[in-house]
Write a protein that holds these residues in place. Structure first.
Motif, mmCIF file in Angstrom:
data_model
loop_
_atom_site.group_PDB
_atom_site.id
_atom_site.type_symbol
_atom_site.label_atom_id
_atom_site.label_comp_id
_atom_site.label_asym_id
_atom_site.label_seq_id
_atom_site.Cartn_x
_atom_site.Cartn_y
_atom_site.Cartn_z
ATOM 1 N N THR A 83 0.836 -1.201 0.000
ATOM 2 C CA THR A 83 0.000 0.000 0.000
ATOM 3 C C THR A 83 0.873 1.253 0.000
ATOM 4 O O THR A 83 0.563 2.232 -0.692
ATOM 5 C CB THR A 83 -0.936 0.008 1.212
ATOM 6 N N ARG A 84 1.942 1.242 0.759
ATOM 7 C CA ARG A 84 2.855 2.386 0.786
ATOM 8 C C ARG A 84 3.569 2.572 -0.561
ATOM 9 O O ARG A 84 3.891 3.690 -0.955
ATOM 10 C CB ARG A 84 3.903 2.203 1.887
ATOM 11 N N ALA A 85 3.821 1.471 -1.280
ATOM 12 C CA ALA A 85 4.605 1.546 -2.514
ATOM 13 C C ALA A 85 3.735 1.704 -3.756
ATOM 14 O O ALA A 85 4.130 2.386 -4.712
ATOM 15 C CB ALA A 85 5.467 0.290 -2.657
ATOM 16 N N ARG A 86 2.541 1.069 -3.760
ATOM 17 C CA ARG A 86 1.741 1.040 -4.978
ATOM 18 C C ARG A 86 0.280 1.394 -4.686
ATOM 19 O O ARG A 86 -0.068 2.541 -4.536
ATOM 20 C CB ARG A 86 1.891 -0.324 -5.673
ATOM 21 N N ALA A 87 -0.597 0.418 -4.561
ATOM 22 C CA ALA A 87 -2.005 0.700 -4.257
ATOM 23 C C ALA A 87 -2.654 -0.513 -3.611
ATOM 24 O O ALA A 87 -2.440 -1.652 -4.057
ATOM 25 C CB ALA A 87 -2.766 1.095 -5.519
ATOM 26 N N GLY A 88 -3.451 -0.252 -2.577
ATOM 27 C CA GLY A 88 -4.173 -1.315 -1.889
ATOM 28 C C GLY A 88 -5.671 -1.065 -1.938
ATOM 29 O O GLY A 88 -6.122 0.080 -1.883
ATOM 30 N N LEU A 89 -6.445 -2.159 -2.034
ATOM 31 C CA LEU A 89 -7.901 -2.069 -2.069
ATOM 32 C C LEU A 89 -8.470 -2.640 -0.777
ATOM 33 O O LEU A 89 -8.196 -3.794 -0.424
ATOM 34 C CB LEU A 89 -8.461 -2.825 -3.272
ATOM 35 N N PHE A 90 -9.278 -1.841 -0.095
ATOM 36 C CA PHE A 90 -9.869 -2.210 1.187
ATOM 37 C C PHE A 90 -11.388 -2.274 1.044
ATOM 38 O O PHE A 90 -12.001 -1.376 0.452
ATOM 39 C CB PHE A 90 -9.548 -1.160 2.250
ATOM 40 N N ASP A 91 -11.998 -3.296 1.614
ATOM 41 C CA ASP A 91 -13.453 -3.357 1.739
ATOM 42 C C ASP A 91 -13.828 -2.722 3.073
ATOM 43 O O ASP A 91 -13.490 -3.236 4.138
ATOM 44 C CB ASP A 91 -13.925 -4.814 1.696
ATOM 45 N N VAL A 92 -14.503 -1.576 3.022
ATOM 46 C CA VAL A 92 -14.940 -0.900 4.248
ATOM 47 C C VAL A 92 -16.464 -0.747 4.245
ATOM 48 O O VAL A 92 -17.014 0.227 4.771
ATOM 49 C CB VAL A 92 -14.224 0.459 4.428
ATOM 50 N N SER A 93 -17.122 -1.744 3.668
ATOM 51 C CA SER A 93 -18.585 -1.700 3.536
ATOM 52 C C SER A 93 -19.307 -1.850 4.865
ATOM 53 O O SER A 93 -20.528 -1.678 4.925
ATOM 54 C CB SER A 93 -19.050 -2.794 2.575
ATOM 55 N N HIS A 94 -18.554 -2.197 5.916
ATOM 56 C CA HIS A 94 -19.182 -2.293 7.242
ATOM 57 C C HIS A 94 -19.476 -0.922 7.833
ATOM 58 O O HIS A 94 -20.254 -0.813 8.776
ATOM 59 C CB HIS A 94 -18.287 -3.087 8.188
ATOM 60 N N MET A 95 -18.874 0.124 7.295
ATOM 61 C CA MET A 95 -19.107 1.482 7.786
ATOM 62 C C MET A 95 -20.547 1.911 7.513
ATOM 63 O O MET A 95 -21.203 1.384 6.608
ATOM 64 C CB MET A 95 -18.146 2.455 7.115
#
Length: 372
Positions: A44-56
């Protein structure tokens, strides 16, 4: 895991991707994928990360005086927020404590509010009690929420809609992604540039797969999300912020604009204003600080902090602690006595009966890289 846990719309995709699932805020959530927490963090720091935050929780507030009404619940400037912009805020109680922290956006004819998963039912009840009938409180049930974070997030999302490049930190816009109207903000919870994307439930898997198809993107779980936010000095509600912690003690005074402070045109008028306004000028008993333990031993939540190696009375405690992959060492956050909260202050955390040195940082361990 318990069968009572809720599933986000991407539960099956997480299983397909080999995620390890854990209970979190009443949901079955991915804590890590086969890449592992350390590599997910660094990716994530170097490229790109995908997070599921649908619980919000996602909520829309509508009404003729919705901004003024919402200001009776939060000590931040709502009325002055420009259309197409987002701001950080928090609900306070009569003692000045923080009931939840949140993000809200001015979408023109309504406010769009995102609240924490563990607090969303209580937050909705709080908003309905305080705002209705003048303001309608609509809980959004048919949309999921993704976060795309990292230095290559812009290139990735712009590949689906070039308008993503024009957004700056805390901008909000409706962008068409994989044929769906998505509510996009340029923000996140990692200290990296990136986006948070509210997407119709029936389109979220297609969007997630489209993003993951990019060679720069990896799926990221809760484990790396926690270490990323901790390096960036971002609070986790229920740990670093609670109903007993005021915004002043929580070092969140930057989020209270001058207009809501004593002497401002719209000063006060929110729960706990007398306590918070007094602390803004006089300070609080404790203050939240970012901490850097020396050596390799992590200082976890609950570790007591002392002024020196021999005193019997603790002067603080750790609320979050982990290993920081980017800084290659332990990091922590906690509360210490106001007079000991100065940068470079050397303190001691007690770990398994030993007093280990820890230093108060002048800034978070990782310098955020937002596109402003």
């Amino acid at each position: 895991m318990s069968d009572d846990l809720k599933h986000t719309p991407l539960f099956d995709l997480h299983a397909e991707l080999g995620a390890k699932m854990v209970p979190f805020a009443g949901y079955a959530m991915p804590v890590q994928y086969p890449l592992g927490v350390m590599k997910e963090h660094l990716h994530t720091r170097a490229r790109a990360g995908l997070f599921d935050v649908s619980h919000m929780g996602q909520v829309i507030l509508r009404g003729a005086d919705v901004a003024a009404a919402f200001e009776t619940m939060v000590p931040v400037d709502v009325a002055g927020l420009a259309e197409g912009r987002q701001r950080y805020g928090f609900f306070t109680n009569d003692k000045g404590g923080i009931e939840d922290d949140l993000m809200f956006a001015n979408r023109g004819d309504h406010l769009f509010v995102v609240v924490n998963a563990a607090c969303k039912e209580a937050d909705v009840a709080l908003m309905r009690a305080a705002l209705e009938p003048g303001v309608t409180v609509e809980v959004i049930e048919d949309r999921a929420l993704l976060a795309l974070q990292g230095p290559e997030a812009e290139d990735v999302l712009a590949g689906l809609n070039p308008a993503a490049r024009e957004m700056r930190f805390m901008d909000v816009a409706t962008l068409e992604l994989v044929g769906a109207d998505c509510w996009v903000s340029r923000s996140g919870y990692t200290g990296e540039d990136g986006y948070e994307i509210s997407v119709p439930t029936d389109a979220v898997e297609a969007l997630a797969r489209a993003l993951l198809a990019h060679e720069a993107v990896e799926p990221i779980g809760l484990g790396a999300r926690d270490s990323l936010r901790l390096e960036a000095g971002l609070c986790l509600y229920g740990h670093d912020l609670t109903p007993d912690v005021t915004p002043v003690a929580g070092a969140l005074t930057w989020a209270i604009q001058k207009i809501r402070r004593a002497g401002g045109d719209r000063a006060g008028g929110f729960p706990g204003a007398d306590v918070i306004l007094a602390q803004l000028s006089g300070g609080a008993a404790m203050r939240r600080v970012n901490l850097r333990p020396e050596g390799r031993a992590p200082m976890r939540e609950g570790v007591q902090i002392f002024a020196d190696e021999t005193s019997d009375t603790p002067i603080g405690y750790v609320t979050s602690g982990a290993f920081g992959p980017t800084v290659e060492g332990p990091i922590a956050m906690g509360y210490v006595s106001w007079d000991l909260a100065e940068p470079d202050q050397r303190l001691y955390g007690e770990v398994r009966g030993k007093r280990l040195p820890v230093t108060v940082l002048a800034a978070p361990a990782f310098k955020s890289r937002y596109k402003k």
